[in-house]
Design a protein around this motif. Structure first.
Motif, mmCIF file in Angstrom:
data_model
loop_
_atom_site.group_PDB
_atom_site.id
_atom_site.type_symbol
_atom_site.label_atom_id
_atom_site.label_comp_id
_atom_site.label_asym_id
_atom_site.label_seq_id
_atom_site.Cartn_x
_atom_site.Cartn_y
_atom_site.Cartn_z
ATOM 1 N N MET A 160 0.853 -1.184 0.000
ATOM 2 C CA MET A 160 0.000 0.000 0.000
ATOM 3 C C MET A 160 0.892 1.237 0.000
ATOM 4 S SD MET A 160 -2.623 1.558 2.885
ATOM 5 C CE MET A 160 -3.824 0.244 2.827
ATOM 6 N N ILE A 161 0.654 2.139 -0.953
ATOM 7 C CA ILE A 161 1.365 3.410 -1.025
ATOM 8 C C ILE A 161 0.453 4.498 -0.479
ATOM 9 C CG2 ILE A 161 2.443 5.100 -2.558
ATOM 10 C CD1 ILE A 161 2.978 2.774 -4.497
ATOM 11 N N ILE A 162 0.979 5.347 0.405
ATOM 12 C CA ILE A 162 0.213 6.456 0.979
ATOM 13 C C ILE A 162 0.745 7.755 0.403
ATOM 14 C CG2 ILE A 162 -0.424 7.682 3.089
ATOM 15 C CD1 ILE A 162 -0.127 5.078 4.600
ATOM 16 N N ALA A 163 -0.101 8.489 -0.309
ATOM 17 C CA ALA A 163 0.287 9.760 -0.915
ATOM 18 C C ALA A 163 -0.753 10.810 -0.540
ATOM 19 C CB ALA A 163 0.414 9.619 -2.429
ATOM 20 N N LEU A 164 -0.673 11.318 0.687
ATOM 21 C CA LEU A 164 -1.622 12.314 1.178
ATOM 22 C C LEU A 164 -1.078 13.719 0.939
ATOM 23 C CD1 LEU A 164 -2.766 10.687 4.551
ATOM 24 C CD2 LEU A 164 -3.869 10.569 2.306
ATOM 25 N N GLN A 165 -1.920 14.587 0.389
ATOM 26 C CA GLN A 165 -1.512 15.944 0.038
ATOM 27 C C GLN A 165 -1.696 16.886 1.229
ATOM 28 O OE1 GLN A 165 -4.400 16.636 -2.977
ATOM 29 N NE2 GLN A 165 -4.026 14.634 -3.897
ATOM 30 N N GLY A 166 -0.809 17.856 1.327
ATOM 31 C CA GLY A 166 -1.003 18.915 2.307
ATOM 32 C C GLY A 166 0.098 19.027 3.319
ATOM 33 N N TYR A 167 0.728 17.921 3.712
ATOM 34 C CA TYR A 167 1.819 17.965 4.691
ATOM 35 C C TYR A 167 3.098 17.503 4.013
ATOM 36 C CZ TYR A 167 4.908 16.526 8.477
ATOM 37 O OH TYR A 167 6.004 16.360 9.293
ATOM 38 N N ALA A 168 4.194 18.228 4.273
ATOM 39 C CA ALA A 168 5.502 17.841 3.734
ATOM 40 C C ALA A 168 5.384 17.462 2.268
ATOM 41 C CB ALA A 168 6.100 16.695 4.553
ATOM 42 N N ASP A 169 4.917 18.419 1.451
ATOM 43 C CA ASP A 169 4.756 18.140 0.019
ATOM 44 C C ASP A 169 5.450 19.216 -0.794
ATOM 45 O OD1 ASP A 169 4.051 16.882 -2.262
ATOM 46 O OD2 ASP A 169 1.935 17.414 -2.212
ATOM 47 N N ALA A 170 6.716 19.465 -0.473
ATOM 48 C CA ALA A 170 7.507 20.444 -1.220
ATOM 49 C C ALA A 170 7.619 20.006 -2.673
ATOM 50 C CB ALA A 170 8.892 20.574 -0.605
ATOM 51 N N GLY A 171 7.480 20.975 -3.573
ATOM 52 C CA GLY A 171 7.566 20.668 -4.993
ATOM 53 C C GLY A 171 6.422 19.837 -5.515
ATOM 54 N N GLN A 172 5.351 19.696 -4.704
ATOM 55 C CA GLN A 172 4.189 18.881 -5.089
ATOM 56 C C GLN A 172 4.610 17.446 -5.424
ATOM 57 O OE1 GLN A 172 0.727 20.110 -5.302
ATOM 58 N NE2 GLN A 172 1.804 21.510 -3.959
ATOM 59 N N VAL A 202 13.866 18.413 -1.307
ATOM 60 C CA VAL A 202 13.633 19.364 -2.394
ATOM 61 C C VAL A 202 14.344 20.680 -2.083
ATOM 62 C CG1 VAL A 202 11.870 20.706 -3.608
ATOM 63 C CG2 VAL A 202 11.419 18.331 -2.976
ATOM 64 N N PRO A 203 15.072 21.256 -3.061
ATOM 65 C CA PRO A 203 15.696 22.557 -2.827
ATOM 66 C C PRO A 203 14.672 23.562 -2.303
ATOM 67 C CG PRO A 203 16.464 21.645 -4.896
ATOM 68 C CD PRO A 203 15.372 20.728 -4.411
ATOM 69 N N HIS A 204 14.998 24.216 -1.197
ATOM 70 C CA HIS A 204 14.007 25.064 -0.534
ATOM 71 C C HIS A 204 13.559 26.232 -1.400
ATOM 72 C CE1 HIS A 204 17.845 27.059 0.267
ATOM 73 N NE2 HIS A 204 17.175 28.165 0.484
ATOM 74 N N TYR A 205 14.422 26.663 -2.325
ATOM 75 C CA TYR A 205 14.085 27.847 -3.120
ATOM 76 C C TYR A 205 13.112 27.533 -4.257
ATOM 77 C CZ TYR A 205 18.138 25.830 -5.583
ATOM 78 O OH TYR A 205 19.029 24.979 -6.185
ATOM 79 N N ILE A 206 12.806 26.260 -4.472
ATOM 80 C CA ILE A 206 11.796 25.917 -5.482
ATOM 81 C C ILE A 206 10.709 25.030 -4.881
ATOM 82 C CG2 ILE A 206 13.215 26.194 -7.546
ATOM 83 C CD1 ILE A 206 13.880 23.277 -7.444
ATOM 84 N N ALA A 207 10.585 25.046 -3.564
ATOM 85 C CA ALA A 207 9.627 24.169 -2.889
ATOM 86 C C ALA A 207 8.182 24.509 -3.241
ATOM 87 C CB ALA A 207 9.820 24.241 -1.376
ATOM 88 N N ALA A 208 7.916 25.745 -3.625
ATOM 89 C CA ALA A 208 6.545 26.148 -3.932
ATOM 90 C C ALA A 208 6.147 25.850 -5.375
ATOM 91 C CB ALA A 208 6.357 27.640 -3.654
ATOM 92 N N SER A 209 7.093 25.399 -6.192
ATOM 93 C CA SER A 209 6.814 25.097 -7.601
ATOM 94 C C SER A 209 6.786 23.590 -7.818
ATOM 95 C CB SER A 209 7.899 25.721 -8.497
ATOM 96 O OG SER A 209 8.020 27.118 -8.275
#
Length: 329
Positions: A31-43, A204-211
């Motif tokens: 089972m793979i768990i891929a929950l969105q919203g927490y610790a999801d830098a770079g989507q 994930v590089p912090h400077y692109i975490a929002a992309s």
């Protein structure tokens, strides 16, 4: 059509007809768990779940009641207005899917927004489904912003209920306390019940975490292949990775300030990797030497004792008193 029996958990509905245990030929189900919203830098986590659903055959197994789990004020669904008329609303969905990998091996994917509420009840419900469907290994995905450069290989750190499962991966070296998450709660609940759990975190590089950073998605799913013994289609992600790498290279080239930051992160990354390599090599064993077996250790210990007592080849002592036994005290 969905339905609940009186014995079923009211946080979810099983699809009808109810699926079988879904196990593969050798009895293993991941089972793979891929929950969105927490610790999801770079989507990375969100895109990993979406990629699996888009690239592979799948069907829903269970659907969770998001009204019981989501705080809509903190996660407001989008509403579409078209020429002053309300026409659509985003539908949040938190579901467990049965998927087949490229070789036809079944696995499960828990995908959707991380619940805001009732984490303990949610964890119990997922654990109940895992037991019901014959899951023997759970792999949870995370993606965190880190002070690392995009010009170096992506790091995936791993933690597990069984260290042997992640022996070949980079692991966290120290004891630490981190913010909780629903996926972490599920891991803890399942590991206490005897199910193998693995957590994978993309750096994930912090400077692109929002992309969007497809490198994180690829790194997570490629590691899932290793840990879960699955075959996943990742070629499309490699194309997306090349596009982002080209864009980042252009930005670094056009900005001296960005280039300075990246260069500093490269030095920090290289120094840390060198330290980790030295730590792995700094053992009592010579390079390439294997750990001796129990029998070999026992034989060596016997030889050591023989040398201490001076036993000759005929089994008699060559050192020590020449006369009989020592006087009694």
């Amino acid at each position: 059509m969905t339905g609940n029996s009186p014995m079923e958990n009211h946080l979810y509905e099983l699809e009808y007809p109810a699926p079988g245990n879904g196990v593969s030929a050798d009895g293993d189900l991941v089972m793979i768990i891929a929950l969105q919203g927490y610790a999801d830098a770079g989507q990375g986590v969100h895109q990993a779940g979406q990629h699996l659903l888009q690239a592979l055959e799948h069907r829903p197994v269970a659907t969770f009641d998001v009204d019981s789990l989501i705080d809509y004020r903190s996660r407001r669904p989008g509403i579409t207005i078209d020429r002053s008329r309300l026409v659509d609303s985003e539908q949040l969905s938190l579901s467990l899917h049965r998927i087949e990998d490229s070789a036809g091996t079944p696995f499960l994917l828990l995908e959707g927004p991380e619940p805001d509420l009732r984490w303990n009840a949610f964890s119990r419900a997922v654990a109940e489904l895992a037991t019901r469907l014959g899951v023997d290994r759970v792999i949870a995905l995370y993606s965190a912003p880190m002070t690392v450069p995009h010009t170096r290989p992506l790091v995936i750190s791993a933690h597990s209920s069984d260290p042997a499962l992640v022996a070949d991966l980079q692991r966290w070296e120290s004891r630490m306390i981190i913010p909780g998450a629903a996926a972490l709660n599920i891991e803890l609940s399942l590991s206490r019940a005897g199910t193998d759990t693995v957590g994978l975190t993309a750096h994930v590089p912090h400077y692109i975490a929002a992309s969007d950073y497809p490198e994180a998605t690829y790194g997570l799913l490629h590691t899932v292949e290793q840990v879960g013994d699955l075959q996943l289609p990742l070629r499309a992600l490699q194309t997306d990775m090349e596009k982002v790498r080209t864009q980042l290279a252009e930005q670094v080239e056009s900005s001296g300030e960005i280039a300075t930051v990246v260069a500093a992160l490269e030095r920090q990354y290289d120094n840390e990797m060198a330290r980790l390599r030295q730590q792995r090599e700094n053992t009592l064993l010579a390079p390439g030497q294997e750990v001796p077996s129990g029998e070999e250790l026992g034989a060596e210990f016997e030889r050591f004792l023989a040398g201490m007592t001076g036993d000759g080849e005929d089994g008699e002592a060559t050192d020590g008193p020449a006369d009989g036994p020592a006087d009694d005290c």
